[in-house]
Design a protein around this motif. Structure first.
Motif, PDB file in Angstrom:
ATOM      1  N   THR A 194       0.820  -1.208   0.000  1.00 16.51           N
ATOM      2  CA  THR A 194       0.000   0.000   0.000  1.00 16.51           C
ATOM      3  C   THR A 194       0.856   1.261   0.000  1.00 16.51           C
ATOM      4  OG1 THR A 194      -0.075  -0.019   2.386  1.00 16.51           O
ATOM      5  CG2 THR A 194      -1.863  -1.123   1.244  1.00 16.51           C
ATOM      6  N   VAL A 195       2.161   1.104   0.205  1.00 16.42           N
ATOM      7  CA  VAL A 195       3.021   2.284   0.211  1.00 16.42           C
ATOM      8  C   VAL A 195       3.213   2.786  -1.215  1.00 16.42           C
ATOM      9  CG1 VAL A 195       5.260   3.194   0.838  1.00 16.42           C
ATOM     10  CG2 VAL A 195       4.194   1.446   2.263  1.00 16.42           C
ATOM     11  N   GLN A 196       3.599   1.861  -2.079  1.00 17.77           N
ATOM     12  CA  GLN A 196       3.751   2.206  -3.483  1.00 17.77           C
ATOM     13  C   GLN A 196       3.130   1.092  -4.309  1.00 17.77           C
ATOM     14  OE1 GLN A 196       7.738   2.564  -4.941  1.00 17.77           O
ATOM     15  NE2 GLN A 196       7.095   3.422  -6.878  1.00 17.77           N
ATOM     16  N   PHE A 224       6.151  -6.314   2.898  1.00 19.63           N
ATOM     17  CA  PHE A 224       6.440  -6.780   4.250  1.00 19.63           C
ATOM     18  C   PHE A 224       6.360  -8.294   4.413  1.00 19.63           C
ATOM     19  CE2 PHE A 224       4.667  -2.493   4.476  1.00 19.63           C
ATOM     20  CZ  PHE A 224       5.772  -1.844   5.019  1.00 19.63           C
ATOM     21  N   GLN A 261      15.514  -8.759   3.166  1.00 20.92           N
ATOM     22  CA  GLN A 261      16.343  -9.371   4.196  1.00 20.92           C
ATOM     23  C   GLN A 261      15.682 -10.554   4.912  1.00 20.92           C
ATOM     24  OE1 GLN A 261      16.573  -7.984   7.967  1.00 20.92           O
ATOM     25  NE2 GLN A 261      18.782  -7.799   8.114  1.00 20.92           N
ATOM     26  N   PRO A 262      14.411 -10.429   5.324  1.00 19.98           N
ATOM     27  CA  PRO A 262      13.826 -11.549   6.061  1.00 19.98           C
ATOM     28  C   PRO A 262      13.671 -12.825   5.237  1.00 19.98           C
ATOM     29  CG  PRO A 262      12.514  -9.547   6.317  1.00 19.98           C
ATOM     30  CD  PRO A 262      13.496  -9.286   5.244  1.00 19.98           C
ATOM     31  N   ASN A 290      13.524   4.372   5.989  1.00 11.53           N
ATOM     32  CA  ASN A 290      13.955   3.712   7.210  1.00 11.53           C
ATOM     33  C   ASN A 290      13.571   2.240   7.276  1.00 11.53           C
ATOM     34  OD1 ASN A 290      14.734   2.999   9.686  1.00 11.53           O
ATOM     35  ND2 ASN A 290      13.590   4.567  10.786  1.00 11.53           N
ATOM     36  N   PRO A 304      16.010  -1.583   7.286  1.00  9.72           N
ATOM     37  CA  PRO A 304      17.367  -2.099   7.128  1.00  9.72           C
ATOM     38  C   PRO A 304      17.677  -2.483   5.677  1.00  9.72           C
ATOM     39  CG  PRO A 304      16.263  -3.155   8.971  1.00  9.72           C
ATOM     40  CD  PRO A 304      15.267  -2.224   8.356  1.00  9.72           C
ATOM     41  N   GLU A 322      16.799   9.697   7.112  1.00 10.56           N
ATOM     42  CA  GLU A 322      16.161   8.380   7.157  1.00 10.56           C
ATOM     43  C   GLU A 322      14.659   8.541   7.358  1.00 10.56           C
ATOM     44  OE1 GLU A 322      18.034   5.880  10.044  1.00 10.56           O
ATOM     45  OE2 GLU A 322      20.041   6.451   9.405  1.00 10.56           O
ATOM     46  N   THR A 353       3.942  11.380   3.835  1.00 10.73           N
ATOM     47  CA  THR A 353       2.844  12.050   3.144  1.00 10.73           C
ATOM     48  C   THR A 353       3.248  13.457   2.745  1.00 10.73           C
ATOM     49  OG1 THR A 353       1.993  12.691   5.281  1.00 10.73           O
ATOM     50  CG2 THR A 353       0.994  10.779   4.259  1.00 10.73           C
ATOM     51  N   ASP A 354       4.279  13.971   3.378  1.00  8.40           N
ATOM     52  CA  ASP A 354       4.686  15.334   3.056  1.00  8.40           C
ATOM     53  C   ASP A 354       6.214  15.395   3.040  1.00  8.40           C
ATOM     54  OD1 ASP A 354       5.015  17.972   2.685  1.00  8.40           O
ATOM     55  OD2 ASP A 354       3.952  18.631   4.496  1.00  8.40           O
ATOM     56  N   PRO A 385       9.278  18.710   4.819  1.00 10.88           N
ATOM     57  CA  PRO A 385      10.258  18.765   5.906  1.00 10.88           C
ATOM     58  C   PRO A 385      11.636  18.250   5.488  1.00 10.88           C
ATOM     59  CG  PRO A 385       8.222  17.779   6.659  1.00 10.88           C
ATOM     60  CD  PRO A 385       8.060  18.018   5.202  1.00 10.88           C
ATOM     61  N   TYR A 386      11.640  17.191   4.700  1.00 13.61           N
ATOM     62  CA  TYR A 386      12.920  16.588   4.329  1.00 13.61           C
ATOM     63  C   TYR A 386      13.668  17.473   3.341  1.00 13.61           C
ATOM     64  CZ  TYR A 386      10.753  12.816   6.793  1.00 13.61           C
ATOM     65  OH  TYR A 386      10.147  12.078   7.774  1.00 13.61           O
ATOM     66  N   ASP A 435       8.415   7.159  -5.145  1.00 12.18           N
ATOM     67  CA  ASP A 435       7.983   7.989  -6.274  1.00 12.18           C
ATOM     68  C   ASP A 435       8.628   9.356  -6.139  1.00 12.18           C
ATOM     69  OD1 ASP A 435       6.727   9.321  -8.275  1.00 12.18           O
ATOM     70  OD2 ASP A 435       4.755   9.385  -7.308  1.00 12.18           O
TER      71      ASP A 435
END
Lengths: 450, 247, 725
Positions: A83-85, A124, A149-150, A214, A216, A241, A247-248, A251-252, A271
């Motif tokens: 659901t992230v991308q 995940f 990794q997992p 963020n 590993p 990180e 969502t915004d 700041p970064y 994206d």
């Protein structure tokens, strides 16, 4: 790709939509990534520069998991269900399906048809889907999971051999039972493009800003890039990180700007569009921006029509689509995708997917009737000067991932323009065909694991 | 000692639901609480039980101030009540209703004379004549019988003071008769009973003392005959009683 | 300072979106008394519809927005009011909660069905590329638009509520719902208006939030759910306070991004901020008043299960599992293995929801905690780690329930949801940390690996052994649940559900009992989670997320929240060979079906097992010869399958035919004997109150039916003509 249900609605909205979709599809067609129509597809199962890899045969009985006299079950990993991308690396599934159809049409691998199982880790669930593949599949080919990794311990424990599309985490890079057609290695990083850009931006590189989201699996390679850049004269002033879901980005971007970053490799790994939009809003304009392979995709150049990019370079180690006319292998890839996966976008992920599928098919075909994981991996690891038949930068000698392979030093830099990538010879400074293969681009990291 | 209520006031928004209400329900007797609908009878019960916080005033049970105690603590000190709108455990049978109530009332560590809840239920079924409906789900009972069950449930925890909110409404005359005798029995056992009821015949028949509530104030306190003869009470309440049905 | 300004503006923009959606939620709640859990999903649907028009079909931005807001959203509002919400009038708070949750889940499923979730979609911001430069800060026109729209909404709502007739009656409902109904103002018109406005505001928020993130159905829904915190700050009554709440929330989220240290342990907390704000807001709420009739009322059947029936059930479960294990292929068995973990998680809801009438939305979170405990302690396959999981979950359950106890109904449910979301966002993905010298991480660095249990010195590596062991654990836990139900404690819980007020007046400490049952439920869920993780082999926190828990709750309620058999159904439906296996192109069918079935709960609160399956099958069980025949058929077919005469499909079809056919045979026999209708149903002592269930919703008349009126309702033994079938 259009959603499935528009069916009944399109009937009602037929005229309007037809006009609209004409506009959209013509827009897509002008993009650099579409399959070149008119490319030839070899029906015989041969691959340019590699030879015959698929063809009829007698099959033969087998006790190996996933191998029967008629078929070979193969897993392909990707993350589109997250659901992230959403749709992340769905191209792996599309490429696998197209390759299998093409190969099976030519007779399969010694008469055994390829049966591809799409294993969607949705970011995940890497270990869980690997476990599923362990129940059924012979090997995993032409895939990659962003958070891999997992999955490593699960895969190795159940003897699921792998010829990867990509690996991300340290554990996955040098895992056992695996051949990476790009020769990826934890302690030797191919990063010549930092040096190439340093020559053009000697001052800006003293203000290098980078980072990674963020997790590993993602941060490990990002830190390797950082070390490789610093080895070539970069000075890091900012390492971010951000979490996996942002969502915004303001700041970064704000932080990078306030730390005076001039050479920017964004900490955004999904994206790039909202990131650059945030840069525009904040009013941040570094000297240049460097993007890695995953941004060599239609979305990036489309973003360039909507937002103002600084001078932006994408470093790639696969054959640029813009130069497809010089690579028969890439033309064949485009032809296969056009014929068997019509309508799907074709981009860098298809290249790395086909690179591993071609390697797998060639190695498996060489095993004859007795197809086993160790035989296939042994054959794959023995390849010299491997380019996947003109899909990727040449690797002098493939090797098992845990046997210290040496990646290719070759790269090209593409410039991002609205709706197109442009092969930048001035910065790339090619010295071997289209590639810059300066061996100084291979950075040996101290074996601390990055 | 029984129950003593002193100067209780409750406001809803700007409206005074109860103002300075004081009354007493002594042990071993039945005290009637009557008044027209909306006079504040149920609100007073809620205050006594701890379900409604008053703006002022005190409630004492056997001399102990109940201020700040939650309803279940008050119940354990010996307060019990029934509800104007039945609050039976609808999914349980009548027997289960009584047994579960008995088990709630028993404090596991302090009681010495613990009687098994089933035995309590059994004797109550007998006492109230509910044996024939023992296995019927409580929500399937007619209201009149339900009121008996609720009374039985309140008795199961052996309270010292019992607040009954219109216990006879919905009962037929036979049930009411039984009910009256049960009430007298309770008083004889030393309980203080505070009875809110519209059935004047019942009130006048069993109560030693009657308190009339009107617009949140105590209008009159006295024995049944005095109440019936008081002109104010007749004006405020009894006169209009013929039209009233329930609350 | 510059940084602070930037974040303040960004926070204000977020606050604007929260304010818009939260005020819609508050408005519908105050006017109709229904807390709409599908509010977030409506915004999500609107965002996707907007994408379809704006990007998918390339329509002009303004036209797309107008159609979404003033055609689609009002239509949805009217349809929801007429089709679903009107029927909820007069039902219990729990029914309302379940139905609106189910509606939300359906929307989620439909969105993922229509808009393939593996496709990448973005919506360009409004007025792309334009920014307003105000001294040192730049504000994008998109953010500016959001702020202006929020302001317009605030003013518009104010005018509506204070200057129009409709608004005045709506406000009157806020103060006293029953009063307004009695005064004869048209509550249907009010409700319809409220739903339309609510949907429009939800849609507006969805459209405005869409450009800030990739379109993903679950992410969008969750983001808008965050806004519930703002409504709670407004105590679900006051719209101005809701705006204040949104402001607090938006700024908190923005400042947490800015000023939380760049530390992997703290980073995730940013995502949990809305949930934490919600939790704090809930705790600041005044104590709820003790009232009767708050929860599922006594329309439901609640038979006390017998030991004999339960034992038979347990034996059948284990026997069926053994039979299945012997005929299913190993890769199918791998996925079937999940059944028991999920079944136990479903089972864990029974004491809490079925007996005590409290709704928990964080059961999957306890499952996740249980899985983490088993993953860490059971590294060498020690099955006792399941008990440790139960213990840890019970303790965590106590800690969660303790502050939330004073809340009732939706507020309690909201607090459990806040807990679940915070755990999802922050705690589960935590990287490893050192605690008392032990390295500890909830899910390792992304995924926990489980090693097979060892029983009696041998590891249960075989899929068959694991599958059967799972069924044994499930059967044992069923016995525990039934024991609880039959105990005095169980009866007190049932009593508490029926009337909290009466319980208090009888001296029952409701808090202690609720705490105990919450801990028990959490412990069961922990065992289920451990077993679930074990069956997956490895599990990431994603497996235990909030939305999965909702599906489990809904399936349990639909099938019958007080029957242990519902656990099996839950496991099979969500973990077994699902519809998605048979219709791969309709992978969302499961959640759409669950949602659709859930929306029917308002009218059939008992669930399928008590009101459908059990009465139908009791007539078979009564006849020993028929039961015998059934067993012979099932075992016979199984034997044929074992000897290879028939395949799995044939076996499935024959068994299915037997399951459906046997009650038919029983009915035919009854019919011949002339005893069909009365005997074809419940035993006589099970009564169903007909009047109450059917009259309230249709007339839409006064909300609460006093229990005293049961006397006036028609009481019939279930199974009389026209009812039993």
């Amino acid at each position: 790709m259009r959603s499935k249900i528009v069916g009944w609605r399109t009937i009602a909205m037929c005229l309007v939509v037809a006009a609209a979709s004409l506009v959209i599809s013509s827009g897509v067609a002008t993009g650099s990534m579409s399959a070149a129509s008119g490319a030839t597809v070899s029906a015989k199962g041969t691959w340019p520069g590699v030879g015959t890899i698929c063809g009829p045969g007698s099959g033969g009985t087998s006790t190996t998991r996933g191998v029967s006299s008629k078929s070979i079950d193969v897993a392909t990993f990707a993350d589109p269900g997250n659901t992230v991308q959403p749709g992340l690396n769905v191209e792996f599934f599309q490429a696998a399906g197209a390759f299998a159809k093409w190969c099976n049409a030519a007779g399969g691998i010694n008469g055994r048809k390829l049966v591809v199982h799409d294993r969607d880790a949705a970011l995940f669930n890497a270990a869980q889907v690997t476990n599923q593949a362990c129940q059924q599949d012979f090997m995993s080919v032409g895939g990659g999971m962003a958070l891999d990794q997992p999955s490593v311990s699960v895969r190795v424990a159940c003897g699921l051999g792998q010829i990867t599309g990509f690996t991300v985490s340290d554990a996955a890079v040098d895992a056992a039972l695996q051949v990476n057609p790009e020769g990826t290695n934890n302690s030797i990083v191919s990063a010549g493009w930092y040096g190439a850009l340093a020559k053009k931006y000697p001052k800006a590189i003293k203000f290098f800003g980078t980072g990674g989201q963020n997790n590993p699996s993602i941060l490990e390679p990002e830190k390797k890039w950082q070390t490789a850049a610093e080895a070539q004269g970069y000075r890091t002033v900012d390492f971010q990180e951000p979490p996996l879901t942002v969502t915004d980005w303001k700041p970064y971007v704000e932080q990078a700007q306030s730390k005076g970053v001039q050479a920017l490799q964004p900490s955004d790994d999904s994206d790039i569009t909202p990131y650059v939009q945030a840069m525009n809003t904040v009013g941040y304009n570094p000297a240049f921006m460097l993007l890695t392979t995953q941004f060599y995709a239609a979305a990036t150049v489309k973003a360039a029509t909507q937002a103002q990019f600084p001078a932006t370079y994408v470093a790639i180690q696969n054959w640029p689509f813009e130069l497809a006319s010089k690579s028969p292998g890439l033309q064949q890839l485009q032809g296969i995708m056009h014929k068997y996966a019509s309508g799907d976008t074709v981009d860098w992920s298809d290249e790395i997917a086909f690179n591993s599928w071609v390697l797998f098919a060639k190695s498996a075909a060489a095993c004859g009737t007795n197809v086993t994981v160790s035989c296939v991996l042994k054959n794959a690891a023995a390849q010299k000067n491997w380019t996947g038949g003109g899909l990727a930068a040449p690797v002098a000698q493939l090797a098992m991932s845990n046997a210290n392979p040496i990646p290719s030093a070759c790269f090209v830099l593409m410039t991002v323009k609205p709706n197109k990538f442009v092969y930048n010879t001035a910065v790339t400074k090619p010295n071997s065909g289209i590639w810059n293969c300066d061996p100084k681009g291979l950075i040996h990291l101290k074996s601390t694991g990055g | 000692m029984g129950l003593e209520v002193t100067d209780i006031s409750v406001h809803f928004g700007g409206l005074a639901a109860l103002s300075d209400v004081s009354l007493e329900a002594p042990d071993g007797s039945i005290t009637g609480l009557i008044g027209p609908n909306g006079a504040g009878k149920t609100t007073l019960f809620n205050v006594i039980m701890g379900m409604q916080r008053p703006v002022g005033g005190t409630v004492r049970l056997s001399g102990r101030d109940l201020r700040g105690l939650s309803p279940h603590r008050r119940a354990r000190l010996g307060l019990g009540r029934t509800f104007q709108r039945l609050e039976l455990f609808g999914t349980l049978t009548v027997r289960e209703n009584l047994a579960v109530a008995a088990s709630m009332g028993q404090r596991r560590f302090s009681r010495t004379d613990t009687v098994h809840p089933q035995a309590v239920a059994e004797s109550l079924l007998d006492h109230l004549g509910l044996a024939s409906v023992a296995e019927v789900r409580a929500d399937a009972l007619p209201t009149g019988t339900g009121r008996l069950v609720e009374l039985g449930r309140a008795m199961a925890v052996k309270p010292k003071v019992l607040l009954l909110d219109e216990p006879a409404s919905g009962q037929d005359s036979e049930e009411t008769t039984r009910f009256a005798s049960v009430l007298r029995g309770l008083a004889d056992d030393g309980l203080a009973v505070l009875l809110v009821e519209h059935d004047m015949e019942l009130v006048m028949g069993v109560c030693r003392q009657v308190i009339v509530l009107d617009y949140g104030r105590v209008l009159f306190t006295g024995d049944p005959t005095a109440v019936q003869q008081d002109p104010d009470v007749q004006q405020a309440y009894l006169g209009s009683l013929s039209g009233a049905t329930d609350g | 300072m510059h940084e602070f300004l930037i974040f303040t503006i960004s926070g204000l923009a977020t606050a604007g979106i929260y304010a818009i959606t939260a005020s819609g939620l508050t408005l519908t709640y105050t006017t109709t008394g229904i807390f709409n859990w599908s509010h977030g999903a409506i915004g999500m649907i609107a965002a996707f519809a907007y994408w379809q028009m704006r990007v998918g079909w390339g329509w002009p931005t303004v036209a797309s927005i107008l159609i979404c807001l003033f055609v689609l959203a009002p239509l949805l509002g009217i349809a929801m009011e007429a089709g679903v919400m009107r029927r909820l009038e007069g039902t219990s708070e729990a029914s309302k909660l379940v139905v609106t949750l189910a509606l939300g889940l359906s929307f989620l499923g439909i969105a993922q069905w229509v808009w393939n979730p593996t496709t990448y979609r973005t919506i360009p911001p409004l007025f792309l590329g334009h920014t307003l430069v105000l001294g040192p800060v730049r504000i994008s026109y998109n953010d500016l638009t959001v702020l202006i729209v929020a302001l317009v909404v605030a003013i518009g709502l104010r005018l509506l509520l204070y200057r129009t007739r409709l608004g005045v009656t709506m406000r009157a409902t806020v103060d006293d719902r029953t009063l307004t109904a009695l005064n004869g103002s048209s509550s249907v018109a009010n409700a319809r208006a409220a739903w339309v406005i609510g949907c429009v505001l939800a849609a507006l928020a969805g459209i405005l939030v869409a450009p800030t993130l990739t379109l993903s159905a679950t992410a969008l829904t969750l983001l808008i759910v965050s806004a519930y915190a703002a409504s709670v700050i407004g105590r679900l009554r006051s719209i101005p306070m809701t705006f204040v709440g949104a402001l607090i929330l938006g700024l908190a989220v923005s400042y947490s991004v800015a000023y939380l240290p760049q530390n992997p342990y703290v980073q995730g907390f940013g995502g949990a901020v809305p949930a934490v704000v919600l939790f704090i807001a809930l705790l600041a709420l005044p104590q709820s008043r003790l009232r009767g009739h708050r929860l599922l009322r006594s329309r439901e059947l609640a038979l006390r299960p017998s030991w004999r029936g339960t034992a038979t059930f347990s034996v059948c479960v284990i026997a069926g599992t053994v039979m299945l294990a012997m005929v299913v292929s190993s890769s199918d068995l791998f996925s079937l293995n999940r059944v028991w973990g999920l079944a136990i998680i479903g089972l864990s809801l029974i004491p809490l929801v079925g007996f005590a009438g409290r709704l928990s939305l964080c059961q999957m979170t306890f499952a996740g905690i249980g899985a983490a405990v088993v993953g860490h302690l059971g590294a060498h396959g020690n099955p006792l780690s399941l008990l440790a999981a139960a213990g840890v979950c019970a303790i965590v359950g106590l800690l969660v329930a303790l502050p939330a106890l004073r809340l009732s109904g939706i507020y309690f449910a909201l607090s459990t949801a806040a807990f679940a979301v915070a755990m999802d966002a922050w705690v589960f993905p935590l990287p490893p940390f050192d605690l008392f010298g032990h390295q500890f991480a909830p899910f390792g660095s992304g995924s926990l690996v489980f090693s097979p249990f060892r029983v009696g010195g041998a590891a249960l590596t075989g899929k068959e052994a694991q599958f059967i062991a799972g069924s044994v654990v499930f059967a044992l836990l069923c016995l525990i649940v039934v024991a609880v139900r039959r105990s005095g404690f169980g009866q007190r819980l049932m009593a508490l559900k029926d009337s909290p007020a009466a319980c208090a007046t009888l001296g029952m400490n409701a808090r202690a009992s609720t705490l105990a049952v919450f801990a028990l439920s959490a412990a069961l869920a922990g065992i289920g989670g451990g077993l679930y993780g074990e069956s997956l082999g490895s599990a990431a926190p994603d497996v235990f997320q909030f939305f999965t828990g909702l599906s489990i709750l809904l399936v349990m309620v639909v099938v019958g929240i007080s029957s242990v058999g519902a656990g099996v159904a839950c496991g099979l439906f969500l973990g077994g060979p699902t519809l998605a296996n048979f219709f791969p192109s309709l992978s969302q069918l499961t959640s759409v079906l669950v949602g659709a079935a859930g929306t029917g709960v308002g009218t059939t609160p008992n669930g399928t097992i008590p009101s459908g399956l059990r009465p139908v099958w009791s007539s078979v069980v009564k006849r020993r010869w028929l039961l015998g025949a059934f067993v012979v058929v099932v075992v016979g077919v199984w034997a044929l399958r074992l000897s290879g005469v028939i395949d799995n499909w044939t076996m499935t079809w024959i068994d299915l035919a037997a399951v459906i056919g046997m009650p038919g045979v029983a009915y035919t026999v009854d019919y011949r004997a002339g005893t069909a209708p009365p005997a074809f149903g419940l035993p006589d002592r099970r009564m169903v109150v007909v009047g109450e269930a059917n009259t309230g919703p249709r007339t839409g008349a006064p909300v609460e039916t006093p229990a005293g009126d049961t006397a006036n309702a028609v009481v019939v033994p279930a199974g009389s003509p026209g009812h039993g079938t």
